[in-house]
Design an enzyme around this catalytic site. Sequence first.
Site, mmCIF file in Angstrom:
data_model
loop_
_atom_site.group_PDB
_atom_site.id
_atom_site.type_symbol
_atom_site.label_atom_id
_atom_site.label_comp_id
_atom_site.label_asym_id
_atom_site.label_seq_id
_atom_site.Cartn_x
_atom_site.Cartn_y
_atom_site.Cartn_z
ATOM 1 N N HIS A 16 -9.986 4.438 10.810
ATOM 2 C CA HIS A 16 -10.155 4.467 9.364
ATOM 3 C C HIS A 16 -9.970 3.067 8.794
ATOM 4 O O HIS A 16 -10.715 2.639 7.941
ATOM 5 C CB HIS A 16 -9.155 5.433 8.747
ATOM 6 C CG HIS A 16 -9.235 5.493 7.261
ATOM 7 N ND1 HIS A 16 -8.335 4.849 6.446
ATOM 8 C CD2 HIS A 16 -10.121 6.080 6.443
ATOM 9 C CE1 HIS A 16 -8.668 5.056 5.182
ATOM 10 N NE2 HIS A 16 -9.750 5.794 5.154
ATOM 11 N N HIS A 17 -8.970 2.360 9.267
ATOM 12 C CA HIS A 17 -8.899 0.936 8.953
ATOM 13 C C HIS A 17 -8.249 0.166 10.105
ATOM 14 O O HIS A 17 -7.531 0.753 10.924
ATOM 15 C CB HIS A 17 -8.227 0.654 7.607
ATOM 16 C CG HIS A 17 -6.730 0.664 7.612
ATOM 17 N ND1 HIS A 17 -5.998 1.335 6.670
ATOM 18 C CD2 HIS A 17 -5.821 0.072 8.412
ATOM 19 C CE1 HIS A 17 -4.716 1.155 6.901
ATOM 20 N NE2 HIS A 17 -4.570 0.398 7.962
ATOM 21 N N GLN A 59 -3.285 -3.545 13.946
ATOM 22 C CA GLN A 59 -2.863 -2.208 13.523
ATOM 23 C C GLN A 59 -4.108 -1.375 13.242
ATOM 24 O O GLN A 59 -4.987 -1.802 12.484
ATOM 25 C CB GLN A 59 -2.022 -2.281 12.245
ATOM 26 C CG GLN A 59 -1.561 -0.918 11.751
ATOM 27 C CD GLN A 59 -1.097 -0.955 10.303
ATOM 28 O OE1 GLN A 59 -1.874 -1.220 9.386
ATOM 29 N NE2 GLN A 59 0.173 -0.696 10.091
ATOM 30 N N HIS A 86 -5.405 2.373 11.857
ATOM 31 C CA HIS A 86 -5.056 3.633 11.206
ATOM 32 C C HIS A 86 -6.131 4.658 11.535
ATOM 33 O O HIS A 86 -7.320 4.420 11.287
ATOM 34 C CB HIS A 86 -4.969 3.431 9.686
ATOM 35 C CG HIS A 86 -4.689 4.682 8.926
ATOM 36 N ND1 HIS A 86 -5.079 4.858 7.623
ATOM 37 C CD2 HIS A 86 -4.074 5.828 9.281
ATOM 38 C CE1 HIS A 86 -4.708 6.059 7.217
ATOM 39 N NE2 HIS A 86 -4.096 6.675 8.208
ATOM 40 N N HIS A 142 -3.205 -3.118 -2.235
ATOM 41 C CA HIS A 142 -2.656 -2.034 -1.415
ATOM 42 C C HIS A 142 -1.595 -1.258 -2.185
ATOM 43 O O HIS A 142 -0.618 -1.833 -2.665
ATOM 44 C CB HIS A 142 -2.052 -2.581 -0.120
ATOM 45 C CG HIS A 142 -1.374 -1.530 0.711
ATOM 46 N ND1 HIS A 142 -2.082 -0.548 1.359
ATOM 47 C CD2 HIS A 142 -0.077 -1.294 0.976
ATOM 48 C CE1 HIS A 142 -1.232 0.242 1.997
ATOM 49 N NE2 HIS A 142 -0.009 -0.186 1.774
ATOM 50 N N HIS A 175 -0.123 3.207 -2.082
ATOM 51 C CA HIS A 175 -0.402 4.520 -1.493
ATOM 52 C C HIS A 175 -1.146 5.341 -2.545
ATOM 53 O O HIS A 175 -1.782 4.764 -3.429
ATOM 54 C CB HIS A 175 0.895 5.163 -1.003
ATOM 55 C CG HIS A 175 1.547 4.359 0.096
ATOM 56 N ND1 HIS A 175 2.845 4.532 0.481
ATOM 57 C CD2 HIS A 175 1.054 3.358 0.869
ATOM 58 C CE1 HIS A 175 3.131 3.680 1.461
ATOM 59 N NE2 HIS A 175 2.062 2.952 1.699
ATOM 60 N N MET A 235 3.835 1.645 -2.756
ATOM 61 C CA MET A 235 3.813 0.205 -2.521
ATOM 62 C C MET A 235 2.993 -0.454 -3.617
ATOM 63 O O MET A 235 2.061 0.158 -4.144
ATOM 64 C CB MET A 235 3.167 -0.122 -1.180
ATOM 65 C CG MET A 235 4.062 0.176 -0.007
ATOM 66 S SD MET A 235 3.564 -0.833 1.381
ATOM 67 C CE MET A 235 4.935 -0.543 2.460
#
Length: 323
Positions: A63-64, A138, A140, A205, A207, A282
Amino acid sequence: MWITEVALLGVVCQSIFAEQTTIRVPPIKPEADSYVCTSVPIDEAEHYITGFKAEVGESHNAHHILLFGCDEPGSSEIIWDCGEMSPLAGEGLDQAPTCASSPNILYAWAHNAPELTLPEGVAFRVGGNTKIQYLVMQIHYMKQQDQEDTSGVTLTHTKEPQPKTAATMLLVTGGVVPPKSTESFETACVIDESVELHPFAYRTHTHKHGVDVSGWIVQENEKGDDMWTLIGRRDPQLPQMFVPVSNQSIVIEQGDLLAARCILKNDENREITIGPTGSDEMCNFYIMYWADSDKVLQDNTCFSPGAPYYYWSSEANLNHIPL
Ligand SMILES: *[C@@H]1O[C@H](CO)[C@@H](O)[C@H](O)[C@H]1NC(C)=O
């Protein structure tokens, strides 16, 4: 097996063409909403990364994908769970942050988002005596995967010094959103280093409660009026990659003030704090910029305690605050 997938940076190459390295996650079957990290050490030489390309195959399982530069990775495992959003990525994975300290975000790819290319002559400096000794990727995964995934990122890099250095800075807040309310999270910092920074991309960024994130450069005129120039503004529910700054002629210099704001809307019956987990919120605004030679900021974070403790008007004495 995954080690052979990764050509370590710094393989000697006599060609005038840049070298390429692909970093891939070792074959895994991730769970829904999991965050998986893997790290690659960089050799002693200094390298200049001039381009990135996501390797997500036909399936687009990821997804990312974010790529960070770290002094030390968050874990010494080959693969670990580096989720902000809880559930464990898989059985027996260590839970740890992306970097052990001060992550530098270098690249972000998101599903359905266009690629960002670095401007001509601009590169991220890594390895050597820089603060970036490891790259941490990372990924996701939104949905549970039935097949093994090996998504990754291909870097274009060279040992040939590049005239301009790319770097990122982060504007970030703490704070609390009371139940059933909308709050403004604000941060502002004066640049006190002798620099000339050319922002070319930004990333927002939050949530799921974020509704609007903006970043500005603020300069005071002779009359004491604050002049606000927008660096970027974006709905954080859109794919969270780096996007070009709206105004490419902005130059950030010593004495300028950088400011960022996140509007967070809490329609739940609980207090939501700014914090690291998926049930927290965040407020992040990243600026990617270039500077001549290697004259980048030493201090690359601008933090405020956020609402209800900090507002631009009361704590930073700013005027002509845009809506
Ligand atoms: C773009 O930035 C320049 C330099 O800061 C500024 O003079 C100009 O007003 C800005 N343009 C817009 C449309 O904000």
